[in-house]
Scaffold this motif. Structure first.
Motif, PDB file in Angstrom:
ATOM      1  N   SER A 258       0.838  -1.192   0.000  1.00 62.98           N
ATOM      2  CA  SER A 258       0.000   0.000   0.000  1.00 62.98           C
ATOM      3  C   SER A 258       0.881   1.253   0.000  1.00 62.98           C
ATOM      4  N   GLY A 259       0.227   2.390  -0.059  1.00 63.84           N
ATOM      5  CA  GLY A 259       0.966   3.644  -0.201  1.00 63.84           C
ATOM      6  C   GLY A 259       1.502   4.221   1.087  1.00 63.84           C
ATOM      7  N   GLU A 260       1.800   3.400   2.025  1.00 66.09           N
ATOM      8  CA  GLU A 260       2.345   3.931   3.274  1.00 66.09           C
ATOM      9  C   GLU A 260       3.753   4.445   3.065  1.00 66.09           C
ATOM     10  N   LYS A 261       4.247   5.125   4.055  1.00 66.15           N
ATOM     11  CA  LYS A 261       5.598   5.659   3.941  1.00 66.15           C
ATOM     12  C   LYS A 261       6.610   4.542   4.092  1.00 66.15           C
ATOM     13  N   GLN A 262       7.220   4.212   2.982  1.00 61.22           N
ATOM     14  CA  GLN A 262       8.188   3.135   3.012  1.00 61.22           C
ATOM     15  C   GLN A 262       9.442   3.573   2.290  1.00 61.22           C
ATOM     16  N   GLY A 263      10.548   3.087   2.755  1.00 62.67           N
ATOM     17  CA  GLY A 263      11.783   3.473   2.094  1.00 62.67           C
ATOM     18  C   GLY A 263      12.940   2.625   2.562  1.00 62.67           C
ATOM     19  N   GLY A 264      14.014   2.704   1.830  1.00 61.87           N
ATOM     20  CA  GLY A 264      15.224   1.961   2.177  1.00 61.87           C
ATOM     21  C   GLY A 264      16.378   2.917   2.393  1.00 61.87           C
ATOM     22  N   LEU A 265      17.317   2.487   3.195  1.00 63.99           N
ATOM     23  CA  LEU A 265      18.439   3.347   3.551  1.00 63.99           C
ATOM     24  C   LEU A 265      19.675   2.481   3.727  1.00 63.99           C
ATOM     25  N   THR A 266      20.783   2.905   3.155  1.00 64.71           N
ATOM     26  CA  THR A 266      22.054   2.214   3.363  1.00 64.71           C
ATOM     27  C   THR A 266      23.090   3.241   3.786  1.00 64.71           C
ATOM     28  N   VAL A 267      23.829   2.899   4.840  1.00 66.80           N
ATOM     29  CA  VAL A 267      24.836   3.810   5.374  1.00 66.80           C
ATOM     30  C   VAL A 267      26.174   3.091   5.414  1.00 66.80           C
ATOM     31  N   ALA A 268      27.231   3.769   4.982  1.00 68.35           N
ATOM     32  CA  ALA A 268      28.595   3.266   5.163  1.00 68.35           C
ATOM     33  C   ALA A 268      29.268   4.169   6.176  1.00 68.35           C
ATOM     34  N   PHE A 269      29.937   3.569   7.129  1.00 64.29           N
ATOM     35  CA  PHE A 269      30.377   4.318   8.305  1.00 64.29           C
ATOM     36  C   PHE A 269      31.815   3.964   8.675  1.00 64.29           C
ATOM     37  N   LEU A 270      32.594   4.993   9.038  1.00 65.86           N
ATOM     38  CA  LEU A 270      33.945   4.764   9.527  1.00 65.86           C
ATOM     39  C   LEU A 270      33.879   4.832  11.058  1.00 65.86           C
ATOM     40  N   PRO A 271      33.959   3.694  11.753  1.00 66.46           N
ATOM     41  CA  PRO A 271      33.629   3.690  13.187  1.00 66.46           C
ATOM     42  C   PRO A 271      34.589   4.468  14.072  1.00 66.46           C
ATOM     43  N   SER A 272      35.903   4.392  13.853  1.00 69.93           N
ATOM     44  CA  SER A 272      36.761   5.074  14.820  1.00 69.93           C
ATOM     45  C   SER A 272      36.914   6.555  14.502  1.00 69.93           C
ATOM     46  N   LEU A 273      36.630   6.978  13.288  1.00 69.55           N
ATOM     47  CA  LEU A 273      36.667   8.402  12.972  1.00 69.55           C
ATOM     48  C   LEU A 273      35.298   9.057  13.113  1.00 69.55           C
ATOM     49  N   ASN A 274      34.267   8.258  13.294  1.00 71.79           N
ATOM     50  CA  ASN A 274      32.892   8.742  13.395  1.00 71.79           C
ATOM     51  C   ASN A 274      32.516   9.588  12.176  1.00 71.79           C
ATOM     52  N   GLN A 275      32.672   9.005  11.002  1.00 74.66           N
ATOM     53  CA  GLN A 275      32.336   9.702   9.771  1.00 74.66           C
ATOM     54  C   GLN A 275      31.457   8.801   8.902  1.00 74.66           C
ATOM     55  N   VAL A 276      30.514   9.411   8.231  1.00 80.09           N
ATOM     56  CA  VAL A 276      29.676   8.659   7.298  1.00 80.09           C
ATOM     57  C   VAL A 276      30.283   8.820   5.910  1.00 80.09           C
ATOM     58  N   SER A 277      30.691   7.711   5.313  1.00 85.19           N
ATOM     59  CA  SER A 277      31.342   7.821   4.009  1.00 85.19           C
ATOM     60  C   SER A 277      30.383   7.512   2.866  1.00 85.19           C
ATOM     61  N   GLY A 278      29.289   6.889   3.175  1.00 85.42           N
ATOM     62  CA  GLY A 278      28.331   6.591   2.113  1.00 85.42           C
ATOM     63  C   GLY A 278      26.926   6.649   2.660  1.00 85.42           C
ATOM     64  N   LEU A 279      26.029   7.206   1.859  1.00 86.48           N
ATOM     65  CA  LEU A 279      24.641   7.310   2.292  1.00 86.48           C
ATOM     66  C   LEU A 279      23.774   7.253   1.063  1.00 86.48           C
ATOM     67  N   GLN A 280      22.780   6.399   1.094  1.00 88.46           N
ATOM     68  CA  GLN A 280      21.803   6.459   0.014  1.00 88.46           C
ATOM     69  C   GLN A 280      20.458   5.999   0.529  1.00 88.46           C
ATOM     70  N   SER A 281      19.423   6.672   0.091  1.00 88.92           N
ATOM     71  CA  SER A 281      18.092   6.272   0.505  1.00 88.92           C
ATOM     72  C   SER A 281      17.139   6.466  -0.653  1.00 88.92           C
ATOM     73  N   ASP A 282      16.076   5.679  -0.673  1.00 89.91           N
ATOM     74  CA  ASP A 282      15.002   5.918  -1.638  1.00 89.91           C
ATOM     75  C   ASP A 282      13.671   5.641  -0.951  1.00 89.91           C
ATOM     76  N   GLY A 283      12.586   5.749  -1.688  1.00 92.65           N
ATOM     77  CA  GLY A 283      11.269   5.612  -1.088  1.00 92.65           C
ATOM     78  C   GLY A 283      10.840   6.953  -0.499  1.00 92.65           C
ATOM     79  N   GLU A 284       9.930   6.901   0.442  1.00 91.48           N
ATOM     80  CA  GLU A 284       9.442   8.140   1.038  1.00 91.48           C
ATOM     81  C   GLU A 284       9.710   8.153   2.533  1.00 91.48           C
ATOM     82  N   MET A 285      10.392   9.178   2.970  1.00 92.02           N
ATOM     83  CA  MET A 285      10.676   9.274   4.399  1.00 92.02           C
ATOM     84  C   MET A 285      10.588  10.724   4.840  1.00 92.02           C
ATOM     85  N   ALA A 286      10.097  10.912   6.074  1.00 90.39           N
ATOM     86  CA  ALA A 286      10.107  12.259   6.638  1.00 90.39           C
ATOM     87  C   ALA A 286      11.520  12.550   7.126  1.00 90.39           C
TER      88      ALA A 286
END
Lengths: 291, 274
Positions: free
Chosen positions: B206-234
């Motif tokens: 159904s047309g509910e708010k749905q989406g996907g998200l992928t995050v790539a993260f550098l744990p000891s530097l606390n940095q996000v190196s990759g981010l992608q999302s699709d679908g609908e999200m607030a």
């Protein structure tokens, strides 16, 4: 991608300026350059639009063709995106040089429209499982001066607004065979509801701040940017980090917030402009490509 | 009545029966525990099996298995760059190539790289590049090849983790490991590290708010190196989702560290002892 050489001194100048919320061309950090939108520029298309943003120029043409719906979603039409990086924009795009950027852009566009509400795809269905309208969205980059994503998304929204799909009627004969009849009246056509079509906002991280609508010089100073597509309601349909650097989680949240604010503010003036242009009808003065 | 025996008397076009067979299973419950017993709305990642150094020909290699998602990665190089026209010769080039085996998904894919694979390759490259000290490898290129043997969801996230392990195994200098985690938002609830049916259930939903998200993260530097999302999200959902994914990456971190230590120990041991 078209790039410019920026010296160290120039970089420092841009960086310090942005730190003080003052950019090289006098804009603030969340301001766009002058944008011009013109619809219905190519007569052979079903809908077209040309957008210039600073020196970036993008032309979008939409062609509607009758095709077969995807087997998984039988009651919907679909969109196909193709981005052509013309060698006119920069010599680097010559031959197959622009292919990589073209696929990157078109893949992002598929993601932006990969949801139920961006466009009412059910209205593109003619007969479930058999025929539907396929909208071929062809994007042509005429000039590159940074911020391609935003210009393309605005151009697509304008072109979709301008798209007129001929009305068809399905008549079935006695033997149960179906026939598609095209309306005789060329003005009898279907329009798309583009209210929910999102616009892309690219935020470039430069120093400790982020800027909207970066020029090529500014882009050369940044290592990472975030693109987010926002609907008029502020719903985010796609987000993506681009560039070779990484971002702090805190600054990502700030950038998403800023992007949502900027993106939401982009829609009302655009819709107003499009409706205004539409209401002028034939009296509208055409600017074309040399305007 | 004479019949043409040479002609196949079927319809001109046909669809795979799988398409229709799997349709009832597509509607997954949006509450209660998940199909594999994990919990919703919790950072409940699948247990992973990781190992380094399986491919002897490659400079470095790694294999990761999460549920039935199986990804293999090989790293070759650094070697002299092929493209001489690159203006920036002061730093090295990282090239990535991510492919799906034709039998990796329920429907057969082709060997030729499609536009989706190219997109995954690009995402992988952008996620890994911030972590690699490319300035230490002037005029050279490092090749990362990822092969997805079985796709059971969250492929990109696991490919990122696997590739960073392979880079570490190859002895490429890096600032940090890169860990990947993905999430699927389904109306009010979310599932971390979704499986293939969970990833694809929403298309017919159904047309509910749905989406996907992928995050790539550098744990000891606390940095996000990759981010992608699709679908609908607030906005709030997206930022909360990013935080959840980061938490998921931290859960993965000790496992990957252990596997790397094990690989180094194995390499350091003289072969006669074992």
């Amino acid at each position: 991608m078209a790039t410019v050489q920026v010296s160290e001194a120039e970089k420092v100048y841009i960086l310090h300026g942005i730190r003080d919320d003052l950019r090289v061309d006098g804009r603030g950090c969340e301001d766009y350059r002058h944008m011009e939108v013109e619809t219905d520029v190519v007569s052979n298309t079903d809908g077209s639009a040309k957008v210039t943003l600073g020196h970036t120029a993008v032309l979008v043409g939409i062609k509607a063709e009758i095709g077969k719906p995807r087997p998984m979603i039988a009651n919907q039409g679909y969109l196909e995106f193709f981005v052509d990086c013309s060698a006119n924009a920069t010599p680097e795009f010559e031959g197959r040089g622009g292919e990589e950027l073209g696929t990157e852009l078109s893949n992002t566009l598929y993601k932006v429209f990969n949801n139920q509400h961006s466009l009412d795809l059910k209205s593109l269905c003619i007969s479930p499982g058999e025929h539907c309208w396929v909208l071929y969205v062809d994007v042509l980059l005429l000039q590159c001066d940074g911020n391609l994503y935003d210009a393309i998304s605005v151009a697509i929204k304008a072109a979709l607004f301008n798209t007129k799909i001929p009305k068809v009627h399905i008549s079935s004969d006695e033997e149960g065979g179906k026939e598609i009849e095209l309306s005789d009246d060329p003005y009898d056509c279907m329009r798309l509801d583009v209210e929910n079509v999102p616009c892309i906002v690219t935020l470039c991280k430069i120093g400790h701040r982020h800027v909207v609508d970066a020029t090529l010089q500014e882009k050369a100073c940044s290592v990472a940017s975030l693109i987010i597509s926002v609907t008029h309601k502020g719903i985010i349909t796609c987000s993506r980090k681009v560039g070779r650097g990484s971002l702090d989680p805190e600054s990502i949240c700030e950038m998403i917030e800023a992007g949502k604010r900027v993106g939401k503010a982009l829609h009302p003036p655009l819709m107003k402009l499009l409706q205004q242009e539409e209401s002028l009808g034939n009296k509208r003065q055409k600017v074309g490509f040399l305007g | 009545m004479p019949t043409d025996t040479k002609r196949v008397r079927g319809p001109e076009t046909s669809q795979s029966p799988l398409l229709f067979w799997s349709r009832p299973a597509k509607v997954l419950p949006s509450h209660g525990p998940r199909a594999d017993g994990r919990q919703r709305d919790q950072v409940d990642v699948r247990p992973v099996f990781v190992r380094c150094g399986l491919v002897s020909q490659a400079k470095g290699s790694a294999y990761i298995e999460a549920g039935s998602t199986k990804v293999l990665c090989c790293v070759y190089g650094p070697r002299e760059t092929e493209r001489k026209d690159e203006t920036d010769m002061k730093s090295g080039r990282l090239t990535t190539d991510m492919r799906f085996a034709p039998f990796s998904c329920p429907e057969r894919g082709s060997w030729i790289q499609g536009s989706q694979d190219k997109d995954f390759s690009l995402m992988l490259q952008e996620s890994l590049q911030p972590a690699v000290c490319l300035h230490k490898y002037p005029r050279s290129q490092i090749e990362v090849n990822v092969m997805v043997l079985e796709n059971s969801g969250s492929v990109l996230a696991h490919a990122v983790t696997c590739a960073s392990m392979a880079l570490a195994d190859a002895g490429i200098e890096m600032y940090d490991l890169v860990l990947g985690c993905s999430l699927r938002q389904d109306g009010g609830s979310y599932v971390v590290d979704p499986m293939y049916p969970e990833e694809n259930s929403w298309r017919s939903g159904s047309g509910e708010k749905q989406g996907g998200l992928t995050v790539a993260f550098l744990p000891s530097l606390n940095q996000v190196s990759g981010l992608q999302s699709d679908g609908e999200m607030a906005e709030e959902t997206l930022t909360a989702g990013i935080r959840t994914c980061i938490e998921g990456c931290y859960k993965l971190y000790p496992v990957i560290q252990q596997a790397l230590i094990k690989a180094v120990r194995r390499a350091a041991l003289p072969p006669a002892e074992s």
